[in-house]
Design a protein around this motif. Sequence first.
Motif, PDB file in Angstrom:
ATOM      1  N   GLU A   1     -21.798   7.217 -48.424  1.00 52.11           N
ATOM      2  CA  GLU A   1     -21.986   7.196 -46.964  1.00 52.11           C
ATOM      3  C   GLU A   1     -23.100   8.143 -46.528  1.00 52.11           C
ATOM      4  OE1 GLU A   1     -21.573   7.378 -42.745  1.00 52.11           O
ATOM      5  OE2 GLU A   1     -21.244   5.816 -44.251  1.00 52.11           O
ATOM      6  N   VAL A   2     -23.102   9.357 -47.077  1.00 50.06           N
ATOM      7  CA  VAL A   2     -24.107  10.345 -46.709  1.00 50.06           C
ATOM      8  C   VAL A   2     -25.498   9.912 -47.191  1.00 50.06           C
ATOM      9  CG1 VAL A   2     -24.878  12.710 -47.151  1.00 50.06           C
ATOM     10  CG2 VAL A   2     -22.499  12.279 -46.584  1.00 50.06           C
TER      11      VAL A   2
ATOM     12  N   ALA B   1     -13.358   3.868 -49.722  1.00 44.65           N
ATOM     13  CA  ALA B   1     -13.581   5.266 -49.359  1.00 44.65           C
ATOM     14  C   ALA B   1     -14.808   5.414 -48.473  1.00 44.65           C
ATOM     15  CB  ALA B   1     -13.737   6.116 -50.624  1.00 44.65           C
ATOM     16  N   SER B   2     -15.852   4.652 -48.746  1.00 47.56           N
ATOM     17  CA  SER B   2     -17.056   4.710 -47.920  1.00 47.56           C
ATOM     18  C   SER B   2     -16.761   4.266 -46.490  1.00 47.56           C
ATOM     19  CB  SER B   2     -18.142   3.825 -48.539  1.00 47.56           C
ATOM     20  OG  SER B   2     -19.353   3.929 -47.824  1.00 47.56           O
ATOM     21  N   VAL B   3     -15.935   3.219 -46.342  1.00 48.25           N
ATOM     22  CA  VAL B   3     -15.535   2.757 -45.002  1.00 48.25           C
ATOM     23  C   VAL B   3     -14.752   3.850 -44.280  1.00 48.25           C
ATOM     24  CG1 VAL B   3     -14.068   1.118 -43.757  1.00 48.25           C
ATOM     25  CG2 VAL B   3     -15.551   0.317 -45.601  1.00 48.25           C
ATOM     26  N   LEU B   4     -13.873   4.530 -44.997  1.00 49.93           N
ATOM     27  CA  LEU B   4     -13.078   5.601 -44.383  1.00 49.93           C
ATOM     28  C   LEU B   4     -13.970   6.727 -43.872  1.00 49.93           C
ATOM     29  CD1 LEU B   4     -10.443   7.136 -43.771  1.00 49.93           C
ATOM     30  CD2 LEU B   4     -10.445   7.911 -46.153  1.00 49.93           C
ATOM     31  N   TRP B   5     -14.929   7.178 -44.695  1.00 46.33           N
ATOM     32  CA  TRP B   5     -15.803   8.274 -44.271  1.00 46.33           C
ATOM     33  C   TRP B   5     -16.698   7.844 -43.105  1.00 46.33           C
ATOM     34  CZ3 TRP B   5     -14.028  12.624 -45.553  1.00 46.33           C
ATOM     35  CH2 TRP B   5     -13.502  12.889 -46.826  1.00 46.33           C
TER      36      TRP B   5
ATOM     37  N   GLU C   1     -17.688   8.292 -37.124  1.00 46.33           N
ATOM     38  CA  GLU C   1     -17.723   7.733 -35.773  1.00 46.33           C
ATOM     39  C   GLU C   1     -16.720   8.430 -34.859  1.00 46.33           C
ATOM     40  OE1 GLU C   1     -17.098   3.562 -35.981  1.00 46.33           O
ATOM     41  OE2 GLU C   1     -18.909   3.148 -37.151  1.00 46.33           O
ATOM     42  N   GLU C   2     -15.557   8.776 -35.381  1.00 39.96           N
ATOM     43  CA  GLU C   2     -14.505   9.391 -34.572  1.00 39.96           C
ATOM     44  C   GLU C   2     -14.753  10.879 -34.322  1.00 39.96           C
ATOM     45  OE1 GLU C   2     -10.841   8.759 -36.573  1.00 39.96           O
ATOM     46  OE2 GLU C   2     -10.787   6.599 -36.196  1.00 39.96           O
TER      47      GLU C   2
ATOM     48  N   PRO D   1      -8.064   2.695 -43.196  1.00 39.13           N
ATOM     49  CA  PRO D   1      -8.943   3.778 -42.731  1.00 39.13           C
ATOM     50  C   PRO D   1      -8.805   4.067 -41.237  1.00 39.13           C
ATOM     51  CG  PRO D   1     -10.147   2.264 -44.150  1.00 39.13           C
ATOM     52  CD  PRO D   1      -8.821   1.624 -43.865  1.00 39.13           C
ATOM     53  N   GLU D   2      -8.618   3.039 -40.425  1.00 30.88           N
ATOM     54  CA  GLU D   2      -8.556   3.251 -38.976  1.00 30.88           C
ATOM     55  C   GLU D   2      -7.307   4.009 -38.563  1.00 30.88           C
ATOM     56  OE1 GLU D   2      -8.989  -0.461 -37.017  1.00 30.88           O
ATOM     57  OE2 GLU D   2     -11.062  -0.788 -37.688  1.00 30.88           O
ATOM     58  N   GLY D   3      -6.256   3.953 -39.366  1.00 28.98           N
ATOM     59  CA  GLY D   3      -5.023   4.647 -39.006  1.00 28.98           C
ATOM     60  C   GLY D   3      -4.944   6.079 -39.502  1.00 28.98           C
ATOM     61  N   PHE D   4      -6.001   6.555 -40.177  1.00 26.40           N
ATOM     62  CA  PHE D   4      -5.956   7.904 -40.746  1.00 26.40           C
ATOM     63  C   PHE D   4      -5.768   8.963 -39.670  1.00 26.40           C
ATOM     64  CE2 PHE D   4      -8.356  11.805 -41.682  1.00 26.40           C
ATOM     65  CZ  PHE D   4      -7.669  12.258 -42.795  1.00 26.40           C
TER      66      PHE D   4
END
Length: 485
Positions: free
Chosen positions: A330-331, A379-383, A388-389, A414-417
């Motif tokens: 992601e980075v 994991a990339s989607v989660l980060w 964004e949040e 990921p959205e529910g983390f």
Amino acid sequence: MSSNPSDHGDSPQDPLSEMLARLFGGGQAGGLDPQELAKAAGLPSDPNAMAMIFQQVQAMFSAPADGPVNWQLAKDNARRVAATGADPSVTPQQQREVDEALHVAQMWLDPATDFPSASALGKAWSRAEWVEATMDSWRRLTEPVAVSISQALSNAIATQMPEEMKSMMGGASSMLANMGGAMFGIQLGQAVGALSKEVVSSTDVGLPLAGGTMALLPANVAGFGEGLDVPETEVRLYLAVREAAHARLFAHAPWLAGHLFGIIESYARGIHIDMSKIEEVARDIDPSNPESIQEALAGGVFQPERTPAQAAALERLETALALVEGWVDEVTAAATANLPSAAALREMIRRRRASGGPAEHTFASLVGLELRPRRLRDASVLWAQLREERGVDGRDAIWQHPDLMPTSKDLDDPEGFSKRRELLDASDSDVDAALRRLLEGGFDKETPETDADSHDAGATTDAAENSEGEDTPNRDEDNDGPEKQ
């Protein structure tokens, strides 16, 4: 009394020791000709191939082992495999190109992560230099497994040895004891040497194998870019950004490296070797034929059986590696947004890391460990969701402590983390408040007297404090306080 025929003016030798010394490099005139022996045994007649085979066999019996596993033999074999074909030394021009790429990578990463630039110097390595720099980490990763396998193998060979041979062992018993460790060392060296031809950097397998060193392997970087129709400069720069991102993460999350190695060690502590399988294979192993031994090892014959605890440890390792690689992915994507070939290189890296190369498969079959982040994309989607949040700072703050890290359930959703973390934080806040009150002495403060007839002077009770001043009878009849008036 006739002299021992094996006595050449020094101390007597047992027959087996003398035979092995003459056969495997004793250097005496009566020694057997390796090429003649090869013809009789059906082994390769090529002098170079035979030389390597006899060197390995001789090392099995005679090389000193550092403990049950011969690690020096493992490193020597890894370097030999790394040099097979071509392993040119790094040129000054290649070193300058790597320095420049890593310098640009650091500048590109500054707005993409809250972690500041790592202080590590960049290096350009040959494959042999990568072996030298990472061998201590490979030893740490494999030692518990290697010791168990080598001991089991040595015990199995000793069990299968005929009784008449055991009576001849004498001083040669130590050579047999080292044999299992030498066998494993040879095969581990082959796996690490083969991996040196695939990796492009010091952190390419997701672990800080060379400590805090940033490094690229120019020969492998060039090989990685072959057939991509992408300029080598862009390939080098993209891989430099990934290497620098790894370096920043491991430098500013100092617990992370120990956490990853700890999971692997947790797995290794629970290994169990199937002795019956080893004894079955040992019947067919010819100690004079290293190729048969290596085939058995490479085929996973000595691979430990996984217990439920080990399966859980491997799941934790897979999740941790996915989180590391997902963050780097992601980075790096954010830092290289203006690089024309970034999207194509990102996809190629993702596929490569998720599937693993031939050497990684060999390593996995040898010690039962897979260092592949299968859930890299999740994991990339989660980060990305967390960025964004919470922004870059909030996303990177999660690396402050292992207790803050997402779990495999978070990779599923990921959205529910954040919502799950808020609920957890809310429940933890009550505990934190109680703990803070205890540390501040809140539970030990005196309760004001409210009724001299029902309380001892100066008595303190939690019950009085919890009842907000209501009268609570003192039930301690033997109390040492002043008597009631």
